[in-house]
Design an enzyme around this catalytic site. Structure first.
Site, short mmCIF file in Angstrom:
data_model
loop_
_atom_site.label_atom_id
_atom_site.label_comp_id
_atom_site.label_asym_id
_atom_site.label_seq_id
_atom_site.Cartn_x
_atom_site.Cartn_y
_atom_site.Cartn_z
N HIS A 120 14.75 28.22 -40.07
CA HIS A 120 14.13 27.75 -38.83
C HIS A 120 12.68 27.33 -39.04
O HIS A 120 12.03 26.80 -38.14
CB HIS A 120 14.22 28.86 -37.76
CG HIS A 120 14.49 28.32 -36.39
ND1 HIS A 120 13.94 27.14 -35.92
CD2 HIS A 120 15.27 28.78 -35.37
CE1 HIS A 120 14.35 26.91 -34.68
NE2 HIS A 120 15.18 27.90 -34.32
N ASP A 178 15.26 22.66 -36.80
CA ASP A 178 15.40 23.18 -35.45
C ASP A 178 16.77 22.81 -34.92
O ASP A 178 17.56 22.16 -35.62
CB ASP A 178 14.30 22.61 -34.55
CG ASP A 178 12.92 22.87 -35.13
OD1 ASP A 178 12.64 24.05 -35.47
OD2 ASP A 178 12.16 21.90 -35.30
#
Lengths: 326, 483
Positions: free
Chosen positions: B454, B458
């Site tokens: 992450h 995204d």
């Protein structure tokens, strides 16, 4: 039976084998006229120049030629005039002769005999006195014999000549004329790899080879008068060592003295000692003792140095007595 | 001897040449009573090699000829006696006489000494003899150095019947003396049995009557530290080269497996991945009905031509590679102040074996067609299972595909193959009722699960990427070329 010297025993072994087998021949420096020590005396008159081959002063060539001719089915006896000069031939011996059978997976073998007169006679100093056997001792593929009397000398040389593998034959120069004995005239061999008990005893065991055996026997006779009974084992063959005989002789008394003229460090005695220590701890009644040449290159030329360096029946007697008293 | 108080010296045959051992006396040139200077010739010597004149080694009076003319003497043997002049003789006699005395004394000292320092030192041979024949060594007379008991002493003691006498009376003390050697074993055995008695007896413990050694071994095994919690989990455990299984533990309801190097490597990498990479996870469902039809149509032909199985994984791989081409950011690495995007698409393929999982790499997968990928997959999985992967097969991966469907899974939460940015799993293809145009149809459905770093990726980009993979997979039809 005839009483002959150690030297004559060696000569008669070569003579008989050359008569029996046309492939046997002798080569070396001056062997034609008998060699400086007279071992090959008369052989050229009997067998001609083709079978008693004078060579240049080049030991690597002598052994190299021997190996090459052995490849063609001959059975050479290469004489190194003095064992001190065997080192130029060491590469031929260790790298080639010793390994031919192994590296050809049994297809080839190297039936050569290398005779090397060794040991100190006194007054001969550095280059005519050395004992180089330990250099070859750790090389698998070589057989090494070192007879201590005329009977063994003849029998072992015959066995060596008939052996299919390379044999180093160490003859002690001091034995040549000093030792003589009854030797059978008929054909016989002394098998390679078998040690021999030269004297039975119960107090101490002396393990030796070469001239040291002779000294041990003299010392043992004198010690017998003091009530010390010595058992004397003659190794006769250094490679392969007769392990069973070594262990048996050790077990007999539990006190071992190993004697050789070669330097103490890394000598044959070290291996014999290790074998005993590995296999026979619970039979030992005293530390394994060694009486050997000191770790100096070779005997000095002056009498005090010789006396310091060389083995003698007196030195053996002292060491044997010390062990018996332990 | 004469009245001059001189000392007699032996003149010996010198060593004249190599291998010479004796010499024959020719003519004596000096007679008993003659006074000779040093180096005066005293006789002739004949040998096999040389004939020579014998010089006198010292100055003195010839007193006796030992070896006559024509006789032979060995090297070192005396041939005549010379008497030293009085002064020199006295000196010599004092010197050597003193010497001899000392020697005699030391010899006598040894013979009659009461030294018993070696009395209690037994050689292995003496020990063994005493044990075998139950000899009490304290009753044996030691004749060796320092009062040492020799093997012969014990043998004589046995021969004289001493052993049988000591067997009844003496051996008690002997066994007491021998006790210290066996002593350390005894208390530990006792302690063990006591310990066992105190513990709640499990059936396994109660059953066998354990020997002292076994008990000691068990005790040791029980003390082996087992890591199950705490800070030490961050440290590398020792990694032996062999697996050792099944040391008995106290409770006997568990056993230990030493951590092998490969297990340690897996553990380290997994821990690094989950602690360093903030994982996010998403899943998408794909209709692969057309792919199933396509594969069923070509797989037998492919098997015949290529000799290898045409798996769904090859199609999946192609779909993933093409999607990465469209979204290159998936093929990247977090480098703290930068994101490194890799141009080569090297797909790591998770291959499981019984006791580990390895990730060999299909290099430049973007340059291969479906058949090429199938061949590469087949080769790498075979190599993995045979344990023949080279280091080169393992390095350079940029994205990982995990075929979890092969063992029937329909949902996974994969851990990213550090330091890559994402990993996708291909789950089992399952026939399901699916609503299409308000009608229920039976379709072959598969789940794709994606874990992502992450920090780099995204939801939107990954959603698009997965959509592209889905489009690619659903875009296969019976006309698709696999070459």
């Amino acid at each position: 039976m005839a009483v002959i010297t150690y030297l004559e025993a060696i000569r008669s072994a070569m003579q008989e084998e050359m008569q029996q087998d046309d492939n046997v021949f002798v080569l070396g420096e001056d062997v034609g006229k008998g060699g400086v020590l007279n071992t090959t005396k008369g052989l050229r008159d009997m067998f001609g120049e083709d079978r008693v081959l004078d060579t240049p002063l080049a030991e690597s060539a002598i052994v190299g030629v021997a190996i090459g001719s052995a490849m063609y089915g001959m059975k050479p006896i290469a004489e190194i005039q003095f064992a001190d000069f065997i080192f130029p031939a060491t590469n031929q011996i260790i790298s080639e002769a010793a390994k031919i059978r192994y590296r050809s997976n049994n297809d080839w073998s190297c039936p050569i005999v290398i005779r090397a007169p060794y040991g100190a006679t006194g007054a001969s100093a550095l280059y005519h006195s050395q004992c180089p056997e330990s250099v070859f001792f750790g090389t698998p593929g070589l057989k090494i014999v070192a007879p201590s009397n005329p009977y063994d000398a003849k029998g072992l040389l015959k066995a060596a000549i008939r052996d299919a593998d390379p044999v180093l034959y160490f003859e002690h120069k001091k034995c040549y004329l000093a030792l003589s004995a009854d030797v059978p005239e008929q054909d016989y061999i002394v098998p390679i790899g078998k040690a021999d008990v030269k004297r039975q005893g119960t107090d101490i065991t002396v393990i030796a080879y070469g001239i040291a055996v002779h000294y041990a026997l003299i010392a043992a006779e004198e010690l017998a008068k003091e009530g010390i009974s010595a058992h004397v084992l003659d190794l006769r063959t250094l490679q392969p060592l007769d392990k069973e005989a070594i262990l048996e002789a050790t077990a007999k008394t539990g006190k071992v003295l190993i004697v050789h003229e070669d330097n103490k460090t890394g000598g044959v005695g070290a291996e014999v000692s290790a074998i005993i220590a590995e296999e026979l701890l619970f039979e030992l009644d005293a530390p394994i003792a060694r009486l050997c040449g000191p770790d100096v290159p070779a005997v000095g030329n002056n009498p005090p140095m010789e006396k310091f360096f060389l083995l003698s029946p007196d030195k053996l007697k002292e060491a044997m007595r010390k062990l018996a008293m332990f | 001897m004469s009245g001059t108080n001189g000392r007699l010296i032996e003149v010996t045959v010198p060593h004249l040449a190599e291998s010479l051992v004796s010499a024959t006396i020719g003519k004596w040139l000096k007679q008993p009573g003659d006074y000779v200077e040093q180096y005066d010739v005293i006789c002739e010597l004949f040998t096999e090699k040389v004939n020579t004149e014998m010089p006198s080694p010292i100055e003195g009076k010839l007193v006796k000829i030992i070896v006559g003319e024509g006789e032979t003497a060995a090297v070192g043997e005396a041939i005549c006696l010379l008497e030293l002049p009085a002064e020199a003789g006295r000196e010599a006699s004092v010197g050597s006489g003193g010497h001899q005395e000392a020697a005699v004394q030391s010899g006598a000292a040894l013979a009659v000494s009461g030294d018993q320092s070696m009395r209690g030192r037994y050689s292995p041979a003496v020990h063994r003899l005493a044990m075998d024949n139950r000899v009490d060594l304290s009753r044996v007379n030691g004749t060796g150095l320092g009062g040492r008991i020799t093997r012969k002493d014990v043998e004589q003691f046995i021969a004289s019947g001493g052993a049988s006498a000591s067997a009844s009376a003496g051996f008690v003390s002997s066994s007491a003396a021998a006790a210290p050697s066996s002593a350390p074993a005894a208390p530990s055995a006792a302690a063990m049995s006591a310990q066992q008695a105190n513990q709640p007896a499990s059936p396994a413990q109660a059953a066998p009557a354990v020997s002292a050694q076994e008990a000691a071994a068990m005790k040791q095994a029980a003390h082996t530290p087992v890591r199950s919690s705490g800070l030490h989990l961050s440290a590398n455990p020792p990694t032996p080269l062999i697996e050792v299984e099944g040391q008995p533990s106290d409770a006997r309801n568990e056993y230990f497996i030493d951590v092998t190097p490969i297990r340690n490597a897996i553990a380290t990498r997994m821990r690094q991945s989950v602690t360093e990479i903030p994982h996010a996870w998403t899943m998408i469902e794909v209709d692969v009905t057309n792919l199933v039809v396509l594969r069923n149509k070509v797989k037998d032909e492919f098997m015949r031509r290529e000799g290898i199985n045409l798996t769904y994984l090859a199609f999946m791989m192609k779909a993933v590679v093409n999607a990465i081409k469209d979204y290159p950011i998936i093929n990247s690495v977090w480098a703290v102040d930068k994101i490194i995007v890799k141009r080569d698409i090297n797909i790591s393929l998770s291959v499981g074996t019984e006791d580990s999982v390895l990730t060999p790499v299909i290099k430049k997968a973007d340059q291969k067609n479906i058949a090429g990928l199938a061949r590469e997959i087949d080769e790498l999985t075979k190599k993995t299972r045979a344990g023949k992967l080279s280091l080169n097969d393992m390095v350079g991966g940029t994205f990982t595909v995990n075929n979890t469907g092969s063992f029937g899974s329909i949902l996974s939460y994969p851990i990213i193959n550090y330091p890559q940015a994402a990993i996708v799993t291909f789950e089992s293809i399952v026939k399901k009722p699916v609503v299409i145009h308000d009608m229920i149809a039976v379709r072959s459905m598969v789940n794709l699960c994606l874990s992502l770093d992450h920090r780099i990726l995204d939801g939107v980009i990954c959603g698009r990427f997965l959509q592209r993979v889905k489009e690619n997979l659903e875009g296969y039809n019976s006309e698709t070329q696999i070459y």
